[in-house]
Design a protein around this motif. Structure first.
Motif, mmCIF file in Angstrom:
data_model
loop_
_atom_site.group_PDB
_atom_site.id
_atom_site.type_symbol
_atom_site.label_atom_id
_atom_site.label_comp_id
_atom_site.label_asym_id
_atom_site.label_seq_id
_atom_site.Cartn_x
_atom_site.Cartn_y
_atom_site.Cartn_z
ATOM 1 N N THR A 37 1.146 -1.735 -0.004
ATOM 2 C CA THR A 37 -0.071 0.525 0.290
ATOM 3 C C THR A 37 1.269 1.413 -0.710
ATOM 4 O OG1 THR A 37 -0.229 -0.343 2.286
ATOM 5 C CG2 THR A 37 -1.970 -1.236 1.013
ATOM 6 N N TRP A 38 2.441 1.251 0.162
ATOM 7 C CA TRP A 38 2.904 2.095 0.273
ATOM 8 C C TRP A 38 2.569 3.323 -0.559
ATOM 9 C CZ3 TRP A 38 7.773 4.100 -1.619
ATOM 10 C CH2 TRP A 38 8.463 5.239 -1.020
ATOM 11 N N PRO A 39 3.344 2.768 -2.141
ATOM 12 C CA PRO A 39 2.786 3.931 -3.327
ATOM 13 C C PRO A 39 2.063 4.643 -3.128
ATOM 14 C CG PRO A 39 3.806 1.881 -4.058
ATOM 15 C CD PRO A 39 2.995 1.591 -2.822
ATOM 16 N N ASP A 40 0.399 4.020 -2.643
ATOM 17 C CA ASP A 40 -0.539 5.023 -2.553
ATOM 18 C C ASP A 40 -0.782 5.506 -1.461
ATOM 19 O OD1 ASP A 40 -1.808 4.053 -5.074
ATOM 20 O OD2 ASP A 40 -3.222 2.623 -3.894
ATOM 21 N N ASP A 41 -0.238 5.622 -0.338
ATOM 22 C CA ASP A 41 -0.317 5.799 0.988
ATOM 23 C C ASP A 41 0.527 7.314 0.360
ATOM 24 O OD1 ASP A 41 -1.489 4.100 2.193
ATOM 25 O OD2 ASP A 41 0.340 3.381 2.827
ATOM 26 N N MET A 42 2.012 7.465 -0.126
ATOM 27 C CA MET A 42 1.790 8.701 -0.757
ATOM 28 C C MET A 42 2.127 9.328 -1.113
ATOM 29 S SD MET A 42 4.878 8.324 1.276
ATOM 30 C CE MET A 42 5.994 9.362 1.066
ATOM 31 N N ARG A 43 0.757 9.018 -2.211
ATOM 32 C CA ARG A 43 0.114 9.848 -2.646
ATOM 33 C C ARG A 43 -0.166 11.272 -2.778
ATOM 34 N NH1 ARG A 43 -2.787 6.123 -7.041
ATOM 35 N NH2 ARG A 43 -2.420 8.650 -8.804
ATOM 36 N N SER A 44 -0.368 11.127 -1.001
ATOM 37 C CA SER A 44 -0.917 12.116 -0.843
ATOM 38 C C SER A 44 0.113 13.523 0.285
ATOM 39 C CB SER A 44 -1.205 11.493 1.186
ATOM 40 O OG SER A 44 -2.507 10.876 0.615
ATOM 41 N N ALA A 45 1.648 12.828 0.040
ATOM 42 C CA ALA A 45 2.623 13.884 0.682
ATOM 43 C C ALA A 45 2.798 14.602 -0.482
ATOM 44 C CB ALA A 45 4.208 13.175 0.368
ATOM 45 N N PRO A 46 3.175 15.612 -0.307
ATOM 46 C CA PRO A 46 2.882 17.154 -0.709
ATOM 47 C C PRO A 46 3.886 17.010 -2.087
ATOM 48 C CG PRO A 46 4.403 17.818 1.528
ATOM 49 C CD PRO A 46 3.667 16.493 0.837
ATOM 50 N N ASP A 47 5.504 16.020 -2.106
ATOM 51 C CA ASP A 47 6.620 16.776 -3.196
ATOM 52 C C ASP A 47 6.006 16.025 -4.566
ATOM 53 O OD1 ASP A 47 8.659 15.843 -4.595
ATOM 54 O OD2 ASP A 47 9.515 16.086 -2.136
ATOM 55 N N PRO A 48 6.555 18.201 -5.240
ATOM 56 C CA PRO A 48 5.814 17.373 -6.532
ATOM 57 C C PRO A 48 5.866 15.423 -6.991
ATOM 58 C CG PRO A 48 6.846 19.396 -6.225
ATOM 59 C CD PRO A 48 6.914 18.549 -4.904
ATOM 60 N N PHE A 49 7.233 15.248 -6.660
ATOM 61 C CA PHE A 49 7.477 13.755 -6.761
ATOM 62 C C PHE A 49 6.615 13.345 -6.908
ATOM 63 C CE2 PHE A 49 8.418 8.880 -6.428
ATOM 64 C CZ PHE A 49 9.171 9.136 -6.957
ATOM 65 N N TRP A 50 5.885 13.267 -5.961
ATOM 66 C CA TRP A 50 4.530 11.934 -5.489
ATOM 67 C C TRP A 50 3.070 12.375 -6.110
ATOM 68 C CZ3 TRP A 50 5.308 7.310 -4.158
ATOM 69 C CH2 TRP A 50 6.411 7.266 -3.708
ATOM 70 N N GLN A 51 3.245 13.391 -6.305
ATOM 71 C CA GLN A 51 1.938 14.571 -6.447
ATOM 72 C C GLN A 51 2.148 14.637 -8.400
ATOM 73 O OE1 GLN A 51 -0.512 15.805 -4.688
ATOM 74 N NE2 GLN A 51 -0.249 14.482 -3.520
ATOM 75 N N LYS A 52 2.807 14.439 -9.496
ATOM 76 C CA LYS A 52 2.877 14.732 -10.372
ATOM 77 C C LYS A 52 3.549 13.484 -11.035
ATOM 78 C CE LYS A 52 0.868 18.736 -10.179
ATOM 79 N NZ LYS A 52 -1.073 19.011 -10.648
ATOM 80 N N THR A 53 4.755 13.441 -10.605
ATOM 81 C CA THR A 53 5.835 12.154 -10.910
ATOM 82 C C THR A 53 5.212 11.012 -11.099
ATOM 83 O OG1 THR A 53 7.302 14.093 -10.998
ATOM 84 C CG2 THR A 53 8.267 11.662 -11.374
ATOM 85 N N ALA A 54 4.880 10.660 -10.080
ATOM 86 C CA ALA A 54 4.520 8.973 -9.748
ATOM 87 C C ALA A 54 3.230 8.639 -10.598
ATOM 88 C CB ALA A 54 4.698 9.081 -8.436
ATOM 89 N N SER A 55 2.381 10.023 -10.240
ATOM 90 C CA SER A 55 1.162 10.323 -10.551
ATOM 91 C C SER A 55 0.637 8.389 -11.367
ATOM 92 C CB SER A 55 0.134 10.926 -10.912
ATOM 93 O OG SER A 55 0.105 11.306 -9.898
ATOM 94 N N PRO A 56 1.054 8.728 -12.675
ATOM 95 C CA PRO A 56 0.649 8.015 -14.303
ATOM 96 C C PRO A 56 1.533 6.527 -14.044
ATOM 97 C CG PRO A 56 2.097 9.823 -15.328
ATOM 98 C CD PRO A 56 2.138 9.697 -13.146
ATOM 99 N N TRP A 57 1.976 6.013 -12.928
ATOM 100 C CA TRP A 57 2.887 4.936 -12.561
ATOM 101 C C TRP A 57 1.235 3.913 -11.696
ATOM 102 C CZ3 TRP A 57 8.313 6.684 -9.821
ATOM 103 C CH2 TRP A 57 8.228 7.507 -11.233
ATOM 104 N N HIS A 58 0.715 3.907 -12.452
ATOM 105 C CA HIS A 58 -0.393 2.628 -11.471
ATOM 106 C C HIS A 58 -1.255 2.204 -12.965
ATOM 107 C CE1 HIS A 58 0.581 4.466 -6.715
ATOM 108 N NE2 HIS A 58 1.318 5.297 -7.444
ATOM 109 N N TYR A 59 -1.313 2.834 -13.804
ATOM 110 C CA TYR A 59 -2.051 2.387 -14.617
ATOM 111 C C TYR A 59 -1.641 2.039 -15.991
ATOM 112 C CZ TYR A 59 -3.080 7.189 -15.793
ATOM 113 O OH TYR A 59 -2.384 8.639 -15.792
ATOM 114 N N VAL A 60 -2.290 1.686 -16.406
ATOM 115 C CA VAL A 60 -1.895 1.766 -18.417
ATOM 116 C C VAL A 60 -3.122 2.225 -19.310
ATOM 117 C CG1 VAL A 60 0.226 0.021 -17.932
ATOM 118 C CG2 VAL A 60 -1.970 -0.718 -18.328
#
Length: 265
Positions: A61-84
């Motif tokens: 669950t960690w990558p989903d938990d971290m999507r609430s972190a304010p860092d742009p890496f989590w808010q923007k960069t990593a967002s597309p990595w959960h789906y195709v």
């Protein structure tokens, strides 16, 4: 985190909006718990070196938990990595956005786990992402056609309460069983046969995506008022995708660590 290792992913993702999380926390923990039971001895030792007392159910669950972190890496960069996005029956690399997707991220993080120069922190993050992404790709609406945000814009009701189709598959169908993740995982693990473990020992994400697309085409309801009938119709499919995800998380980690060099002393 070593930013250069991720430079290929940091791109024009600012305008992309991601769908809801694939599998809710219970679903991801189920897949992690099943994976824990199917690790090889070597993979189990390597996971323990990286995670300590944290098991794969927690890591999932960690990558989903971290999507609430304010860092742009989590808010923007990593967002597309959960789906195709899959516009036909099979995944095409040309359908991936410039910022990457679950398939490109999985390849990247698998390489980090094999990289003897990667730091323990980088490999720890990579391990958590691999566990999570394999689970994501088994949720049929995370292989969306690109026209309804993986069912997020498909309005339905669940036992009279308004929601969307994506949320039904993320959480509602799982939570409707009234089981904790450990109970659910135990039930499913007992039902997996040795023949199924052998048949599902498939580490090619294109196979998982093809299965998800085929299932996705059957789950859009004609009547948006969903309740017992819809749950009964799709319960077995949900269970099988959770089982397959758990077996394949383990198979993926077993394969990665079989070919990875020994960890640094």
């Amino acid at each position: 985190m070593r930013k250069p290792a991720l430079s290929g992913f940091i791109a024009a993702s600012l305008c992309l909006s991601s769908p809801a999380h694939a599998w809710g926390p219970i679903g991801h923990r189920i897949t992690g718990a099943i994976a824990d039971e199917n690790l090889s001895g070597l993979a189990r030792a390597r996971v323990r070196l990286l995670l300590g007392n944290e098991d794969l159910a927690q890591a999932a669950t960690w990558p989903d938990d971290m999507r609430s972190a304010p860092d742009p890496f989590w808010q923007k960069t990593a967002s597309p990595w959960h789906y195709v996005t899959v516009k036909g029956d099979d995944y095409q690399t040309s359908d991936a956005p410039p910022a990457g997707d679950a398939v490109t991220a999985l390849a990247h993080f698998s390489a980090v786990l094999r990289d003897p120069k990667a730091s323990p922190d980088e490999q720890r993050m990579a391990l958590r992402f691999v566990v999570h992404i394999v689970g994501d790709l088994h949720q049929p609406l995370h292989a969306g056609a690109g026209d309804d945000r993986g069912g997020n814009t498909v309005s339905v009701s669940w036992f009279g309460k308004p929601t969307n189709l994506h949320s039904i598959w993320d959480s509602a169908l799982i939570e409707q069983r009234g089981l904790s993740y450990s109970e659910y995982a135990h039930w499913l693990s007992r039902a997996i046969t040795p023949q199924e473990v052998i048949a599902w020992n498939q580490t090619d994400p294109n196979v998982w995506i093809h299965e998800s697309v085929a299932l996705r085409k059957t789950i859009y309801p004609t009547d948006p008022a969903l309740s017992w009938d819809y749950a009964y119709q799709h319960r077995g499919e949900v269970d099988q995708r959770l089982e397959q995800a758990g077996v394949r998380i383990a198979a993926t980690l077993n394969r990665i660590f079989e070919s990875a060099p020994p960890p640094r002393p």
